[in-house]
Enzyme design. Structure first.
Site, short mmCIF file in Angstrom:
data_model
loop_
_atom_site.label_atom_id
_atom_site.label_comp_id
_atom_site.label_asym_id
_atom_site.label_seq_id
_atom_site.Cartn_x
_atom_site.Cartn_y
_atom_site.Cartn_z
N GLY A 73 22.46 -13.65 10.80
CA GLY A 73 22.83 -13.34 9.68
C GLY A 73 23.56 -13.09 10.02
O GLY A 73 24.02 -12.10 10.85
N ASP A 74 24.29 -12.96 9.04
CA ASP A 74 26.47 -12.13 8.43
C ASP A 74 27.48 -13.17 9.52
O ASP A 74 27.75 -11.75 10.10
CB ASP A 74 26.50 -11.20 8.83
CG ASP A 74 25.11 -10.89 7.55
OD1 ASP A 74 24.93 -10.50 6.00
OD2 ASP A 74 24.46 -9.85 7.47
N GLU A 75 27.10 -14.48 10.55
CA GLU A 75 27.56 -14.27 11.63
C GLU A 75 29.87 -15.41 10.57
O GLU A 75 29.85 -16.05 11.28
CB GLU A 75 27.53 -15.96 12.09
CG GLU A 75 26.24 -15.46 12.80
CD GLU A 75 24.71 -15.51 12.39
OE1 GLU A 75 24.79 -16.13 10.98
OE2 GLU A 75 23.73 -15.40 12.41
N LYS A 88 29.30 -18.13 7.78
CA LYS A 88 29.11 -19.12 7.99
C LYS A 88 29.49 -19.89 7.06
O LYS A 88 30.21 -20.85 6.22
CB LYS A 88 26.93 -19.18 7.47
CG LYS A 88 26.90 -18.82 8.71
CD LYS A 88 24.82 -19.35 8.54
CE LYS A 88 24.13 -18.53 7.31
NZ LYS A 88 24.17 -16.64 8.02
N HIS A 146 27.07 -15.48 0.83
CA HIS A 146 28.50 -15.46 1.81
C HIS A 146 29.55 -15.48 0.82
O HIS A 146 29.65 -15.83 -0.07
CB HIS A 146 27.82 -17.80 1.74
CG HIS A 146 26.70 -17.66 2.55
ND1 HIS A 146 26.13 -19.00 2.65
CD2 HIS A 146 25.88 -17.20 3.13
CE1 HIS A 146 24.74 -19.02 3.29
NE2 HIS A 146 24.84 -17.96 4.19
N GLN A 190 20.69 -16.81 6.11
CA GLN A 190 20.13 -15.43 7.39
C GLN A 190 21.02 -16.66 8.89
O GLN A 190 21.53 -17.07 8.90
CB GLN A 190 19.07 -15.83 7.18
CG GLN A 190 18.97 -15.21 5.81
CD GLN A 190 18.13 -16.01 5.30
OE1 GLN A 190 17.75 -15.99 4.57
NE2 GLN A 190 18.80 -15.04 3.88
N THR A 217 23.36 -6.16 -0.15
CA THR A 217 22.56 -4.64 -0.57
C THR A 217 24.05 -3.47 0.14
O THR A 217 22.94 -2.46 -0.73
CB THR A 217 21.71 -4.45 0.59
OG1 THR A 217 22.45 -5.02 2.20
CG2 THR A 217 21.04 -5.24 0.05
N ARG A 246 24.66 -2.23 2.41
CA ARG A 246 24.33 -2.20 3.92
C ARG A 246 25.30 -1.85 5.01
O ARG A 246 25.34 -3.08 5.17
CB ARG A 246 22.91 -1.78 4.51
CG ARG A 246 21.67 -0.93 3.57
CD ARG A 246 20.29 -2.05 3.95
NE ARG A 246 20.22 -3.52 4.03
CZ ARG A 246 19.21 -4.34 4.30
NH1 ARG A 246 18.49 -3.04 4.58
NH2 ARG A 246 19.05 -5.56 3.57
N LYS A 247 25.15 -1.08 5.45
CA LYS A 247 26.14 -0.72 6.58
C LYS A 247 25.51 -1.94 7.77
O LYS A 247 24.11 -1.50 7.93
CB LYS A 247 25.99 0.36 7.35
CG LYS A 247 27.31 0.68 8.70
CD LYS A 247 27.53 2.10 8.33
CE LYS A 247 28.29 2.97 9.63
NZ LYS A 247 28.43 4.20 9.77
N LYS A 272 35.54 -14.41 14.84
CA LYS A 272 35.54 -12.41 14.30
C LYS A 272 36.28 -12.29 15.80
O LYS A 272 35.54 -11.05 16.02
CB LYS A 272 34.11 -11.86 13.92
CG LYS A 272 34.33 -12.19 12.63
CD LYS A 272 32.68 -11.53 11.79
CE LYS A 272 34.38 -10.29 10.48
NZ LYS A 272 33.04 -9.28 9.79
P1 IMP Z 1 14.06 -10.46 3.14
O1 IMP Z 1 14.91 -11.64 3.75
O2 IMP Z 1 14.56 -10.03 1.80
O3 IMP Z 1 12.79 -10.43 3.24
O4 IMP Z 1 14.97 -9.71 4.33
C1 IMP Z 1 14.12 -9.77 5.89
C2 IMP Z 1 14.87 -9.20 6.96
O5 IMP Z 1 15.92 -10.51 7.17
C3 IMP Z 1 16.01 -8.19 6.68
O6 IMP Z 1 16.12 -7.37 7.72
C4 IMP Z 1 17.05 -8.00 5.97
O7 IMP Z 1 17.83 -7.63 6.30
C5 IMP Z 1 17.48 -10.00 6.89
N1 IMP Z 1 18.27 -10.48 6.07
C6 IMP Z 1 18.08 -11.40 4.88
N2 IMP Z 1 18.93 -11.43 4.75
C7 IMP Z 1 19.85 -11.53 4.99
C8 IMP Z 1 21.56 -12.31 5.50
O8 IMP Z 1 21.63 -12.79 4.35
N3 IMP Z 1 22.24 -11.78 6.58
C9 IMP Z 1 21.70 -11.32 6.99
N4 IMP Z 1 20.51 -10.67 7.09
C10 IMP Z 1 19.54 -10.49 5.91
#
Ligand code: IMP
Length: 429
Positions: A12-14, A16, A41, A223, A300, A302-303, A330
């Site tokens: 995720g976080d590529e 998109k 996004h 994701q 979130t 988060r780092k 990037k």
């Molecule tokens: P959940 O989707 O909230 O259940 O989280 C499960 C895992 O997926 C965790 O490690 C989150 O940090 C990760 N995650 C969920 N959505 C994203 C996203 O959009 N980007 C990156 N990581 C994600």
């Protein structure tokens, strides 16, 4: 048929958001097919920055946007996100935004349960976004979910609520929580139903009609493939299938509709939350990547954990998602490194692997085998053609293509939508 499915090919976080925005200008419909408001996004359009979690990115440009059945929908978050975007001047109405009738709802107790479980998990914490995504998908598969179409039949909800509350009250008791207040829940559902229902449509039908009319559909994944419930680094994954194949089941268009599968790949690797990450750099390199790449979670805050490019994992994602071509994002974050490293295999004990084995313990023990590649000192930021790129940056891209077995379709060199090198137009295929 010129449809495009965009998916993340890492954790995720590529990047998109920018690519989907760029493609959505030429799409007739943009469809989300999995995940929920755990996604983040970011779209930069001129001087405006839009942060979307649940709504398809096409909405910012007024393109018909649909939320497919594979998405789990928090109706209160939906209302807030619509209000926030309207506040930024985005036009949103039932004419340009549709929600599938069969989307399961994320309810307040799903959010509670996500948090309670995480807090109780100690070292086994997944590091979820705590938005109730996992518990909502569990109820869908457990055939207990309240779905969007139920909002039009709230008076008939009794037996379904019995099943749902029986299950959750038992879980809640285990955490020392009070049972679900059914009256309060019904009142909240009645209150939100009026806002949601005008957007509700048989989305599968909308998409099949669009297909029959030869319209271009853009599927927007959330994701990344390594967070896929089946193909990812289980159990440190999200609760949906994030692979490109889900575009079909998550919307009701059928597998032939996926079209060109564009895998979004960051020029290095990041991950938020717990779980294995063989190329992670908990040192100056990781810090530099994080600072230059502004690697903080959109949802979130988060780092993000940062590390070198992992060609093994991306090759695996390309295979399981059936990626036609990648968008490399990037690249400019790597400007100025003397030497770059690319992971080409793993060592686990005395064995080497050219894929990531499935077991969590093996994944945790996997040591990256690297090859070094000379870096470049000039900037790639804002490059719009190959001629703007330093020779070493081109070598880096070519090496990635070789190792992952998939061509680069476009390169993104800044958050600005025009800072893009287009090699092949995915919609033209
Ligand atoms: P959940 O989707 O909230 O259940 O989280 C499960 C895992 O997926 C965790 O490690 C989150 O940090 C990760 N995650 C969920 N959505 C994203 C996203 O959009 N980007 C990156 N990581 C994600």
């Amino acid at each position: 048929m010129a449809n495009v499915t965009v998916i993340g090919a890492q954790w995720g976080d590529e990047g998109k958001g920018k690519i989907v925005d760029w493609l959505s200008e030429r799409a007739d419909v943009v469809a989300r097919f999995q995940g929920g408001h755990n996604a983040g996004h970011t779209l930069v359009v001129g001087d405006n920055v839009y942060k979307l979690s649940l709504l398809p990115s096409g909405i910012v440009r007024g393109t018909l946007s649909v939320i497919g059945n594979g998405v789990v929908l928090d109706p209160w978050h939906f209302r807030d996100e619509v209000a926030k975007l309207k506040g930024q001047g985005v036009m949103i109405n039932p004419g340009n935004l549709q929600i599938a009738e069969t989307c399961p709802l994320i309810l307040p107790f799903h959010r509670d349960l996500d948090g309670l479980r995480e807090d109780a998990s100690g070292a086994g914490k997944i590091g979820t976004t705590r938005r109730g995504i996992g518990p909502a998908y569990e109820d869908k598969v457990g055939r207990r979910a309240i779905r969007v179409c139920d909002l039009a039949h709230l008076d008939d909800l009794g037996p379904q609520l019995d099943r749902l509350t029986a299950h959750h009250d038992a879980l809640r008791a285990g955490f020392g929580e009070a049972p679900i207040d059914r009256e309060a829940l019904m009142a909240e559902l009645r209150d939100i139903a009026g806002f949601i229902l005008p957007f509700v449509q048989p989305v599968w039908l909308t998409l099949n009609k669009a297909k029959a009319e030869g319209k271009r559909i853009l599927f927007e994944g959330a994701q990344g493939t390594l967070l896929d419930i089946d193909h990812g680094t289980y159990p440190f994954v999200t609760s949906s299938n994030t692979v490109a194949g889900t575009a079909a089941s998550g919307t009701g268009l059928g597998p032939s509709g996926a079209g060109f599968v564009l895998g979004i790949v960051k020029a290095y690797t990041t991950r938020v939350g717990s779980g294995p990450f063989p190329t992670e750099q908990e040192n100056n390199v990781g810090q530099r990547l994080g600072e230059r790449g502004h690697e903080f979670g959109t949802v979130t805050g988060r780092k993000r954990r940062c590390g070198w490019f992992d060609a093994v994992l991306v090759r695996q994602s390309v295979a399981v998602s059936g990626v036609t071509g990648i968008a490399l994002t990037k690249l400019d974050v790597l400007d100025g490194f003397e030497t770059l490293k690319i992971c080409t295999g793993y060592r686990i004990g005395d064995q080497t692997f050219d894929y990531l084995p499935a077991h969590a313990q093996d994944q945790a023990k996997a040591e990256a085998i690297y090859e070094d590649i000379e870096g470049w000192q000039d900037t790639t930021a804002g490059a719009r053609s190959w001629a703007d790129l330093p020779a070493q940056a081109i070598k880096y891209i070519r090496r990635i293509e070789e190792l992952i077995g998939c061509p680069v379709t476009l390169v993104s060199t800044s958050p600005e939508r025009d800072d893009t090198i287009l090699v092949r137009d995915p919609f033209a295929d």
